[in-house]
Structures are given as structure tokens and as C-alpha cells.
Design a protein around this motif. Sequence first.
Motif, PDB file in Angstrom:
ATOM      1  N   ALA A  16       0.826  -1.208   0.000  1.00 55.83           N
ATOM      2  CA  ALA A  16       0.000   0.000   0.000  1.00 55.83           C
ATOM      3  C   ALA A  16       0.858   1.255   0.000  1.00 55.83           C
ATOM      4  O   ALA A  16       1.773   1.401   0.808  1.00 55.83           O
ATOM      5  N   GLY A  17       0.551   2.169  -0.919  1.00 54.66           N
ATOM      6  CA  GLY A  17       1.259   3.435  -1.004  1.00 54.66           C
ATOM      7  C   GLY A  17       2.406   3.443  -1.982  1.00 54.66           C
ATOM      8  O   GLY A  17       2.934   4.509  -2.300  1.00 54.66           O
ATOM      9  N   ASN A  18       2.835   2.274  -2.472  1.00 54.06           N
ATOM     10  CA  ASN A  18       3.962   2.187  -3.399  1.00 54.06           C
ATOM     11  C   ASN A  18       3.468   1.806  -4.788  1.00 54.06           C
ATOM     12  O   ASN A  18       2.737   0.820  -4.940  1.00 54.06           O
ATOM     13  N   ILE A  19       3.868   2.573  -5.792  1.00 56.94           N
ATOM     14  CA  ILE A  19       3.467   2.262  -7.161  1.00 56.94           C
ATOM     15  C   ILE A  19       4.662   2.464  -8.090  1.00 56.94           C
ATOM     16  O   ILE A  19       5.653   3.115  -7.733  1.00 56.94           O
ATOM     17  N   SER A  20       4.554   1.908  -9.281  1.00 57.11           N
ATOM     18  CA  SER A  20       5.572   2.124 -10.304  1.00 57.11           C
ATOM     19  C   SER A  20       4.900   2.197 -11.659  1.00 57.11           C
ATOM     20  O   SER A  20       3.799   1.671 -11.859  1.00 57.11           O
ATOM     21  N   PHE A  21       5.570   2.878 -12.587  1.00 60.78           N
ATOM     22  CA  PHE A  21       5.071   2.941 -13.960  1.00 60.78           C
ATOM     23  C   PHE A  21       6.243   3.261 -14.882  1.00 60.78           C
ATOM     24  O   PHE A  21       7.297   3.727 -14.438  1.00 60.78           O
ATOM     25  N   ASP A  22       6.054   3.010 -16.150  1.00 62.61           N
ATOM     26  CA  ASP A  22       7.063   3.308 -17.163  1.00 62.61           C
ATOM     27  C   ASP A  22       6.569   4.424 -18.065  1.00 62.61           C
ATOM     28  O   ASP A  22       5.375   4.512 -18.370  1.00 62.61           O
ATOM     29  N   TYR A  23       7.507   5.235 -18.481  1.00 64.46           N
ATOM     30  CA  TYR A  23       7.230   6.164 -19.578  1.00 64.46           C
ATOM     31  C   TYR A  23       8.386   6.021 -20.550  1.00 64.46           C
ATOM     32  O   TYR A  23       9.527   6.391 -20.239  1.00 64.46           O
ATOM     33  N   GLY A  24       8.087   5.479 -21.722  1.00 64.15           N
ATOM     34  CA  GLY A  24       9.146   5.194 -22.668  1.00 64.15           C
ATOM     35  C   GLY A  24      10.132   4.221 -22.052  1.00 64.15           C
ATOM     36  O   GLY A  24       9.741   3.189 -21.495  1.00 64.15           O
ATOM     37  N   ASN A  25      11.407   4.549 -22.106  1.00 64.99           N
ATOM     38  CA  ASN A  25      12.460   3.686 -21.589  1.00 64.99           C
ATOM     39  C   ASN A  25      12.915   4.115 -20.200  1.00 64.99           C
ATOM     40  O   ASN A  25      14.051   3.865 -19.801  1.00 64.99           O
ATOM     41  N   VAL A  26      12.025   4.757 -19.451  1.00 66.28           N
ATOM     42  CA  VAL A  26      12.329   5.232 -18.099  1.00 66.28           C
ATOM     43  C   VAL A  26      11.340   4.609 -17.125  1.00 66.28           C
ATOM     44  O   VAL A  26      10.129   4.571 -17.388  1.00 66.28           O
ATOM     45  N   HIS A  27      11.856   4.135 -16.000  1.00 68.63           N
ATOM     46  CA  HIS A  27      11.026   3.493 -14.987  1.00 68.63           C
ATOM     47  C   HIS A  27      10.947   4.396 -13.760  1.00 68.63           C
ATOM     48  O   HIS A  27      11.965   4.905 -13.274  1.00 68.63           O
ATOM     49  N   PHE A  28       9.738   4.587 -13.244  1.00 66.59           N
ATOM     50  CA  PHE A  28       9.499   5.448 -12.092  1.00 66.59           C
ATOM     51  C   PHE A  28       8.935   4.623 -10.934  1.00 66.59           C
ATOM     52  O   PHE A  28       8.004   3.838 -11.130  1.00 66.59           O
ATOM     53  N   ASP A  29       9.499   4.819  -9.749  1.00 68.13           N
ATOM     54  CA  ASP A  29       8.981   4.232  -8.515  1.00 68.13           C
ATOM     55  C   ASP A  29       8.623   5.353  -7.550  1.00 68.13           C
ATOM     56  O   ASP A  29       9.442   6.255  -7.315  1.00 68.13           O
ATOM     57  N   LEU A  30       7.425   5.300  -6.979  1.00 70.20           N
ATOM     58  CA  LEU A  30       7.020   6.240  -5.946  1.00 70.20           C
ATOM     59  C   LEU A  30       6.660   5.450  -4.695  1.00 70.20           C
ATOM     60  O   LEU A  30       5.830   4.534  -4.745  1.00 70.20           O
ATOM     61  N   MET A  31       7.313   5.794  -3.572  1.00 72.30           N
ATOM     62  CA  MET A  31       7.161   5.014  -2.347  1.00 72.30           C
ATOM     63  C   MET A  31       6.671   5.877  -1.199  1.00 72.30           C
ATOM     64  O   MET A  31       6.941   7.086  -1.137  1.00 72.30           O
ATOM     65  N   ASP A  32       5.955   5.229  -0.293  1.00 67.95           N
ATOM     66  CA  ASP A  32       5.531   5.849   0.962  1.00 67.95           C
ATOM     67  C   ASP A  32       6.643   5.597   1.983  1.00 67.95           C
ATOM     68  O   ASP A  32       6.847   4.460   2.422  1.00 67.95           O
ATOM     69  N   SER A  33       7.364   6.638   2.373  1.00 70.27           N
ATOM     70  CA  SER A  33       8.484   6.493   3.307  1.00 70.27           C
ATOM     71  C   SER A  33       8.062   6.669   4.759  1.00 70.27           C
ATOM     72  O   SER A  33       8.900   6.581   5.660  1.00 70.27           O
ATOM     73  N   ASN A  34       6.784   6.908   5.010  1.00 72.47           N
ATOM     74  CA  ASN A  34       6.329   7.113   6.385  1.00 72.47           C
ATOM     75  C   ASN A  34       6.534   5.900   7.300  1.00 72.47           C
ATOM     76  O   ASN A  34       6.808   6.086   8.489  1.00 72.47           O
ATOM     77  N   PRO A  35       6.406   4.666   6.803  1.00 73.30           N
ATOM     78  CA  PRO A  35       6.591   3.541   7.730  1.00 73.30           C
ATOM     79  C   PRO A  35       7.923   3.561   8.461  1.00 73.30           C
ATOM     80  O   PRO A  35       7.980   3.263   9.658  1.00 73.30           O
ATOM     81  N   TRP A  36       9.011   3.900   7.769  1.00 73.43           N
ATOM     82  CA  TRP A  36      10.310   3.931   8.465  1.00 73.43           C
ATOM     83  C   TRP A  36      10.668   5.319   8.981  1.00 73.43           C
ATOM     84  O   TRP A  36      11.108   5.469  10.123  1.00 73.43           O
ATOM     85  N   ALA A  37      10.488   6.334   8.154  1.00 75.62           N
ATOM     86  CA  ALA A  37      10.988   7.660   8.521  1.00 75.62           C
ATOM     87  C   ALA A  37      10.051   8.423   9.442  1.00 75.62           C
ATOM     88  O   ALA A  37      10.445   9.442  10.011  1.00 75.62           O
ATOM     89  N   LEU A  38       8.824   7.945   9.614  1.00 75.73           N
ATOM     90  CA  LEU A  38       7.890   8.569  10.547  1.00 75.73           C
ATOM     91  C   LEU A  38       7.563   7.616  11.697  1.00 75.73           C
ATOM     92  O   LEU A  38       7.858   7.901  12.858  1.00 75.73           O
ATOM     93  N   PHE A  39       6.998   6.453  11.377  1.00 77.69           N
ATOM     94  CA  PHE A  39       6.510   5.572  12.439  1.00 77.69           C
ATOM     95  C   PHE A  39       7.640   4.838  13.164  1.00 77.69           C
ATOM     96  O   PHE A  39       7.665   4.775  14.390  1.00 77.69           O
ATOM     97  N   GLN A  40       8.567   4.260  12.429  1.00 76.73           N
ATOM     98  CA  GLN A  40       9.697   3.612  13.098  1.00 76.73           C
ATOM     99  C   GLN A  40      10.525   4.645  13.857  1.00 76.73           C
ATOM    100  O   GLN A  40      10.931   4.418  14.999  1.00 76.73           O
TER     101      GLN A  40
END
Length: 709
Positions: free
Chosen positions: A228-252
Amino acid sequence: MRARNQHLKRLLSLLLTVVMVFAMIPTAFAADTASGFVIGPYLLAPKTTSMVAVWETSGSGEPTTIRFGTDANALGDAVTVERDPEAPAYGGVQTNIYRYKFSELTPRTRYYYEVALANGETSRGTFRTLEENPTEIRYISITDTHKFDTKATFDAVVADYDPAFIIHGGDMVEGTGTQKEQYAFWFNSGEFIHNYPVVYACGNHDFSDYSDMYVIDTKTEEYGSAVAGNISFDYGNVHFDLMDSNPWALFQMNAETSGGKMDAAIADKIEKSVQWLGGDDLAKNQDKAFRILVMHHPISDPYTKMHIAPVAEAGHVDMMLAGHTHSYARAVSDQPPVGAGTIYLTHQDSRAVSAKGSYMTHTIKDGVLTTQNMENGGVVGTTVTAVDKQQLAYSNISIQSGPVPCNSEIEISATITNTGKGMAAAVIPVDDNGTIKYIYGDLESDSGLSTSGEPVRVSSNGVKTLEPGESIELSGTVTLTEIGKHTVKVADASKDIDVQFRPATFSYTNVRTKLGGGEVSDINSDILNIKADITNIGNEDGTATATLYVGDEATLSKQYALKAGEVKTCEFTYQFEQSGEFAVRIGDSAPETVYIEGSIQGMPMVVDQSGKGNNGYLHGAPTIGTDDKGNGTMTAANSSGTMTTQTRTLASRRASGCSTSAVSTARPAAIPTRTSTTAATLMHRHSIPRSRTGRAHPPTSASRTSAHC
């Protein structure tokens, strides 16, 4: 006359009837007048053949309609769109969220659309679908918009730059994600929001059901999400990852820094997120020209560095974009073999104008990614990375000659030139009998000068970086750890070095200091606990005499027997007899600075011996002595430059025979551990001075007040 009056009565009666009719049907009119756009349509989940529009209304949630087409003047038939029945309530009232997916679209095509409400209000926008095989990719990234005072400039820039999409790295709201009304800071910030799709990473301010409602639910549905909160997609020959960093950088972080432990659910999500990124997602996208990673918390966050950096670098992430700190930074990998293979960019916040930039533009073309840090439409910094990484050439190579004792450091230097198309980190790979060792710059040094005399750029983690075509001279050392012949190579230069037997020799490193006997340093203690690692760098067993130095004075010694190559920890406890700033070390280790602050426990009182009651309280570290007339004096440092008297003003003190004077001083004077007898009586006993350790942090300026009685 009577007929005229009857006519007027009929008119008044008719008007009253009309008013009563309107009064009896307020609901219908109220619905129309209260209904309207809370947030106009915005675009999500850009693809080659689809796009999603989302909007929010006030009122009772009547159905809305949408029309679209490739001709702005000839839109298609209206399609009815109902509100999302599962949208969360706000203030006890159902939120009216509407979503519509434009599907079966043509790639690289301009579309126009219009959303209409039941009351007749409309909002128009336009978008362009993604290309299938773009020769150039343009996108904009921005984070920490909060109240978004830079929105007008950003709106104009987006229209001018015309990106395929925008990346928002988190923190759309000023307060917390539960303050639903604050999402309008971003979603109502300009025309761009209706015309350009945005992909989002969740920030610590955003985290809420409303963030899910506005963006997360839609992107999850469109792109899929193993975690949950993490997705990825491609545009042309480039790959994008978007992540939810709250589990470690906020809650942990919150759990551990408060002395607790994160719960099992958070630990499980962190583990799955890391596994998804490295084991699944990046591993499947090594054929892409570039891999872009986006999250809210940057590489300077210790939890992001711990969980993400190893996975990102092993997975050949080219660039990681983040925010959170509201301070622009650029770093490369801490690992010399990676260097600028992974670049970490942290955005300045875009809440307000800053000379450090507020957003970034990114253009990918011909195997080169050019990122420009922007402010008010102007470029304030550029980072270029290419498909081919760390393209370095070496010249003017110097390798120290032998023979040398075993475990000696030898000096190596070279001129390094970046021959590639993208930024590179300055590193010298050294081949020592087939083992590669690295000289990666001096992380503690300043930037130095390039061979052209210009300042060398240093990334936020201290590594020197080179722009394409730039050269610098770099020097450092490598350690030769085995007896015998060593063939040391740098590029096409090599030298044979004879490494000889070394008798038992001891090196002292990794000095740690702590005050007091607790687990953490106690600033009220005068007792120093100091440790260091002793290493026998010789080739035979021996006994080390470890000596503690305070300043240049040897104070304590202990002996330790160590085998060749063995490491042990030595420890000393030392009590200071006076305040001040002290350099402490063990053996030949680098000195650590300890600062001992003079203090008084409680509030000491200076008693007026005249009997007139002009008693005074002293703040800070008193020094007891005599003035030039032989009178007893007591000097105390405080921040206000005054002595607090018990009952009267300083003027009345002077009348009773006591005077005061204030003199500026940079730090408290040293005080004895025992009190002296003076004409004034000190009602509270002096304590041993308070202390702190670490690197030198001199106290702030204080003023010194002397009482002469």
C-alpha cells in the motif's frame, strides 16, 4: 379611489403569496446555491491510452456530468458521474468526490474536457496522453508545497515547460492530513492542476484517509500496488517508482526515538516495501535507460539511508528525488564503486520563494537526464546524469615508493578528468595485488580547487563531484597489510613496493567520550569516561601502554597485551578539577574536545554584611578573588548582565556600600572546587562544574557581573 386601493391590495397579496411559496421550498434553492466546486477537476494516473479526472463538490452530492473530445469546440455527449459512496466524511458530512476515467484514448493526443454540476457551474481542462516511444521526456518535480505561496510562478512555469506530468514528493497540506480543507492549497493552486497530470508520493503531513481519497486510491487502482502506497510505472524507456516512506521515517523513527519499539504491522510493511523495491520492481527493470525513485524522506534521513540506499544502489537507481527537510541538497553514493551512479536530490520546499530553488525540471534525451533546480523561472543549479556512469580518466599519477613497514599507508595522487556526459564522483581505484581499494576524497575536507582554479563542488555527504569535462587533483592513502611484494596499479601506472616486517606497533582509533556513569552523557557531571580501540598493526605480539592525555599532560596509563592484528578497547575514567575547554586523547589518536562549564547548583546568595538586607543572587559560574584594593570579590557569569537583589534595586545597594560592574566575556571563567572565604557569605555550596563532550562548541557570549562588598 376604492377601486385603486383594492388593486393595490391584490398586488400586495400576490407578492406575499410569492414570498410564502419561496419560503416553503428552501431545500431546492439551498441545494442549488450551496452546490459548487470545492476542488475543480485535477488529473491523475497518466498513461498512453487513459487518464483519470477527480473533482469535489459541496452540496448534497447530486450527479455531475463530463464531456470530452479532441476538439475543444465540439465535445462529446455528456456522461453522468456519481459521487463515490465510500468517500470518508468530514465534519459528519459525506464528502462529494467524483472520479472519471478517460479510456480508449489515442497516445500523444490532446484532449479537452468539461465537468458540469447540477446547478450549471462548469470547469474546463485539457490534457495530452503519453507517447508510446518518446524521443524526449519532460517532467517537473516539486515537494513540500504546504500553503504554496509560489503557486502563481509555478502555474506559469508549468504552462511554459509543458511537461508530460508532474511529480509531487509529498506534503500538500500545511498542518496535518486530517485537515481536509488544506488540500485546497494544492488542488486549487492554478490552471495547471486542470491540465497536467500529477503523480504523488505521500508526505508525513499528508498521511490520512483524505490523502487516500484524493490521490492514493486512484493511483493504486490504476498502477497496482503490491504494498500500500507504493506504485511504479514506465514512460518510454524510463522506470518510475514512488514510495511511501512514512513507515520507516515517521513511524519507526517516532517509536524508536521515544524509547519504544515499532509494532509488528509497521515492521512487516517496511520489510515488504524493501523487498518490493529491490527484489521485485528494480530487478525487473534493469533494461530501462533510467530508473527514478521518489519518496518524501531524503537520503539524509537515517532510516531512509538504512532501508533504501543499499537497495536503490544495488538496483541501479539513477536518481532519487525527495523533500521533507525544506533544504536543497545533492549527494552521491557513499560507496566508491557506485559514486555518482546514484544521485540523491533533495528539494527545497516550495512553500515560499528561496534562492535555493523551489521545484525542478527534468529532461531526458539521447541518454542524458538534465535536472535543473529552479526558482521564479530561473535556473539556480543543474545536475546532469547519463546512462554511462563514472567515465573517468587519470593522469599525473603518483604512487609512493617503498620499502614500507607492514600496515603502512602509502600516498597516491592523480589528476581525474570526467570524460563522460554526466556528473561523476571523484574516485581513484587502486589495484593492490588484485584487490581493489579506493581513494574517495577527504570527507572532512573543504572543497579545494579544480585544476582550472574554480571551487570544486562537494555533495552533501562530502564527496567531490565533477561536471563533464572537469578535472581535479585528488590524493589519499591506501594501507598495505601483508608482508612481501605489492604491485600497486592506478590506471596505466604501477609500482612494486616491498612491504617489510613491523615489530609490535599500536594504533589508537575510534575515540568515544561520555560524561557521568549513565548510559547517556550527563552534562552535570565532571567525570569523563573515554574509550579508544587499540590495534596491534605489527607482525608480532606485544604489550601496549595506553596513555590518557588531557591537553599535553599524560594523566593515566594502562597496559594491554595484544596479538598481531588484534584489536582491544581501552577505557579511562577521569575527574576534572576545574572548568574550561580541554583536548583529550588516548595514545596517538586524534584529540576530542571536552568543554567543562562552571555552574552552581541551586541559587547562591551573596549576603549584604552591612545588615541592610541588600542580598543578591548569583547566576552562572562564580570566580572568587580580590580586587585591586584587596577587597574580596565574587564574579558570576550570566546572560542578562545583572544581579538579582532580594529586596532592593542596585541603586540602593550602592547606597549601602556595595557596588556592581559588568564586563563582557566570551566564556565563563574557571572556578575552584572548594569555596573561599570572602567578605560576602555564599549561602549555597559550589558544585563541580557542569560538562559536555564532543567537538568544540564554545558557549555563547555572556556578561560578567562583579559584586564588591
